[in-house]
Design a protein around this motif. Structure first.
Motif, mmCIF file in Angstrom:
data_model
loop_
_atom_site.group_PDB
_atom_site.id
_atom_site.type_symbol
_atom_site.label_atom_id
_atom_site.label_comp_id
_atom_site.label_asym_id
_atom_site.label_seq_id
_atom_site.Cartn_x
_atom_site.Cartn_y
_atom_site.Cartn_z
ATOM 1 N N LEU A 71 0.824 -1.194 0.000
ATOM 2 C CA LEU A 71 0.000 0.000 0.000
ATOM 3 C C LEU A 71 0.863 1.251 0.000
ATOM 4 C CD1 LEU A 71 -2.555 -1.142 2.721
ATOM 5 C CD2 LEU A 71 -2.907 -1.151 0.259
ATOM 6 N N VAL A 72 0.222 2.376 -0.172
ATOM 7 C CA VAL A 72 0.925 3.659 -0.105
ATOM 8 C C VAL A 72 1.597 3.791 1.254
ATOM 9 C CG1 VAL A 72 0.619 6.153 -0.152
ATOM 10 C CG2 VAL A 72 -0.705 4.703 -1.701
ATOM 11 N N ALA A 73 2.783 4.348 1.287
ATOM 12 C CA ALA A 73 3.531 4.460 2.545
ATOM 13 C C ALA A 73 2.941 5.536 3.448
ATOM 14 C CB ALA A 73 5.004 4.770 2.243
ATOM 15 N N TRP A 74 2.337 5.099 4.553
ATOM 16 C CA TRP A 74 1.828 6.022 5.563
ATOM 17 C C TRP A 74 2.500 5.654 6.879
ATOM 18 C CZ3 TRP A 74 -0.846 9.938 3.634
ATOM 19 C CH2 TRP A 74 -1.464 9.756 2.391
ATOM 20 N N SER A 75 3.084 6.644 7.547
ATOM 21 C CA SER A 75 3.926 6.349 8.705
ATOM 22 C C SER A 75 3.181 6.344 10.027
ATOM 23 C CB SER A 75 5.073 7.371 8.779
ATOM 24 O OG SER A 75 4.550 8.688 8.894
ATOM 25 N N THR A 76 1.896 6.702 10.048
ATOM 26 C CA THR A 76 1.107 6.695 11.282
ATOM 27 C C THR A 76 -0.142 5.860 11.071
ATOM 28 O OG1 THR A 76 1.860 8.920 11.851
ATOM 29 C CG2 THR A 76 -0.068 8.082 13.015
ATOM 30 N N MET A 77 -0.406 4.947 11.990
ATOM 31 C CA MET A 77 -1.595 4.112 11.879
ATOM 32 C C MET A 77 -2.382 4.150 13.178
ATOM 33 S SD MET A 77 -0.176 0.183 12.168
ATOM 34 C CE MET A 77 -1.854 -0.447 12.151
ATOM 35 N N VAL A 78 -3.688 4.009 13.055
ATOM 36 C CA VAL A 78 -4.585 3.964 14.207
ATOM 37 C C VAL A 78 -4.996 2.516 14.411
ATOM 38 C CG1 VAL A 78 -6.761 4.753 15.194
ATOM 39 C CG2 VAL A 78 -5.452 6.261 13.685
ATOM 40 N N SER A 79 -4.861 2.035 15.637
ATOM 41 C CA SER A 79 -5.205 0.638 15.896
ATOM 42 C C SER A 79 -5.541 0.461 17.360
ATOM 43 C CB SER A 79 -4.038 -0.283 15.514
ATOM 44 O OG SER A 79 -2.901 0.009 16.302
ATOM 45 N N ASP A 80 -6.016 -0.739 17.697
ATOM 46 C CA ASP A 80 -6.274 -1.021 19.098
ATOM 47 C C ASP A 80 -4.974 -1.401 19.789
ATOM 48 O OD1 ASP A 80 -5.783 -3.595 18.233
ATOM 49 O OD2 ASP A 80 -7.895 -4.142 18.130
ATOM 50 N N GLY A 81 -5.045 -1.593 21.090
ATOM 51 C CA GLY A 81 -3.831 -1.762 21.876
ATOM 52 C C GLY A 81 -3.009 -2.987 21.550
ATOM 53 N N ASP A 82 -3.657 -4.093 21.133
ATOM 54 C CA ASP A 82 -2.915 -5.323 20.888
ATOM 55 C C ASP A 82 -2.740 -5.594 19.399
ATOM 56 O OD1 ASP A 82 -5.529 -5.787 20.312
ATOM 57 O OD2 ASP A 82 -5.675 -7.720 21.336
ATOM 58 N N SER A 83 -2.564 -4.533 18.624
ATOM 59 C CA SER A 83 -2.508 -4.665 17.172
ATOM 60 C C SER A 83 -1.292 -5.475 16.729
ATOM 61 C CB SER A 83 -2.461 -3.280 16.520
ATOM 62 O OG SER A 83 -2.238 -3.414 15.135
ATOM 63 N N ARG A 84 -1.553 -6.642 16.158
ATOM 64 C CA ARG A 84 -0.472 -7.452 15.611
ATOM 65 C C ARG A 84 0.025 -6.875 14.288
ATOM 66 N NH1 ARG A 84 -3.224 -13.278 15.757
ATOM 67 N NH2 ARG A 84 -4.987 -11.962 15.149
ATOM 68 N N GLU A 105 -3.673 5.301 19.345
ATOM 69 C CA GLU A 105 -4.684 4.399 19.882
ATOM 70 C C GLU A 105 -6.087 4.837 19.478
ATOM 71 O OE1 GLU A 105 -4.156 1.664 21.413
ATOM 72 O OE2 GLU A 105 -2.115 1.773 22.218
ATOM 73 N N CYS A 106 -6.927 3.873 19.167
ATOM 74 C CA CYS A 106 -8.353 4.142 18.981
ATOM 75 C C CYS A 106 -8.930 4.430 20.364
ATOM 76 C CB CYS A 106 -9.035 2.933 18.355
ATOM 77 S SG CYS A 106 -10.838 3.015 18.394
ATOM 78 N N ILE A 107 -9.485 5.619 20.565
ATOM 79 C CA ILE A 107 -9.919 5.995 21.908
ATOM 80 C C ILE A 107 -11.089 5.142 22.389
ATOM 81 C CG2 ILE A 107 -9.067 8.358 21.721
ATOM 82 C CD1 ILE A 107 -11.920 9.262 21.195
ATOM 83 N N ASN A 108 -11.866 4.594 21.474
ATOM 84 C CA ASN A 108 -12.955 3.707 21.887
ATOM 85 C C ASN A 108 -12.412 2.420 22.498
ATOM 86 O OD1 ASN A 108 -14.929 5.495 21.034
ATOM 87 N ND2 ASN A 108 -15.106 4.581 19.003
ATOM 88 N N HIS A 109 -11.359 1.894 21.901
ATOM 89 C CA HIS A 109 -10.745 0.682 22.447
ATOM 90 C C HIS A 109 -10.049 0.971 23.772
ATOM 91 C CE1 HIS A 109 -11.348 -0.893 18.345
ATOM 92 N NE2 HIS A 109 -11.279 -2.072 18.897
ATOM 93 N N VAL A 110 -9.421 2.140 23.872
ATOM 94 C CA VAL A 110 -8.778 2.509 25.139
ATOM 95 C C VAL A 110 -9.822 2.635 26.239
ATOM 96 C CG1 VAL A 110 -7.506 4.320 26.351
ATOM 97 C CG2 VAL A 110 -6.808 3.632 24.053
#
Length: 251
Positions: A71-84, A105-110
């Motif tokens: 995919l296109v190079a994006w250096s920041t990703m949003v994910s939940d705390g245990d993102s593999r 962090e996804c604030i809903n998951h936090v």
């Protein structure tokens, strides 16, 4: 053959802009190739010389690895705390040594961590003879846990771009349900705690859950929540995609 779930042979990767919710890039991959499957059965297995000879000339294979999406190079990703996914991308250094991938962090998951931690604590302490839950006054009821989770979520959302304010707001939400000192602060006689507060905690319960609040107000954790971003667009898109796909593909 499964087309949904963690054991599916198919995968879809999308890059979604957190500001606009627009899909910027996508990739559809499969770990299954019908031609390879047929050739394997015809040749008697993957380890046979006949199959290896066939495979050497098989240049249009539909089966690709899902470990990396081109995919296109994006250096920041949003994910939940245990993102593999984040861990895997970091280990692979998919964009080279000079591009460091960071995670928000996804604030809903936090926020869900608060409810999970409190329920777990109530279960653990009950085994030691300490009852935090139940239906008594000041107990850690299901309704109280739900409300404390909402308070925690609101503290994060209301203080984006202000880490110290976020930490203070989280702890303030704990003290709000633990102590009723507002009247004393303005020189008045406080009213009945039970009457003035719908969701309140007894001193015993408050003492047990304070460590949960200290842990979940950690600067390092909340520093990944400063933009108050969520995975809602991602989950919504995935729901739309998989709703159009049958659960199984006839083999």
């Amino acid at each position: 053959m499964l087309k949904r779930g963690h054991t599916s042979a198919y995968g879809i990767g999308c890059v979604i802009d957190t500001e606009t919710g627009l899909v910027l890039d996508l990739a559809v991959l499969s770990s299954y190739c019908q031609a390879c499957s047929c050739a394997e059965a015809r040749c008697g297995g993957q380890d046979t010389a006949q199959f290896q000879t066939w495979l050497a000339h098989h240049t249009d294979c539909n089966g690709t690895t899902m470990a990396h999406l081109d995919l296109v190079a994006w250096s920041t990703m949003v994910s939940d705390g245990d993102s593999r996914t984040f861990k895997r991308l970091t280990e692979m250094k998919v964009y080279g040594d000079d591009v460091k991938i960071t995670k928000e962090e996804c604030i809903n998951h936090v926020a869900k961590r608060m409810g999970t931690a409190l329920r777990k604590l109530a279960t653990q302490t009950k085994k030691t003879g300490v009852t935090l839950g139940g239906h008594g006054d000041g107990k850690l009821t299901k309704g109280t846990i739900k409300q404390l989770t909402i308070y925690y979520n609101n503290a994060i959302r209301a203080n984006h771009d202000n880490l110290d304010g976020m930490v203070n707001a989280v702890m303030a939400s704990f003290y709000h349900v633990s102590f009723f000192q507002k009247a004393l602060a303005v020189g008045k006689q406080p009213g009945d705690h039970k009457t003035n507060m719908t969701h309140r905690l007894s001193p015993e319960v408050a003492a047990h859950i304070k460590d949960v609040y200290v842990r979940l107000s950690d600067h390092d954790l909340l520093s990944h929540c400063l933009r108050s971003v969520t995975q809602n667009p991602n989950e919504s898109l995935h729901a739309k995609i998989w709703a159009k796909c049958p659960p199984r593909l006839a083999s």
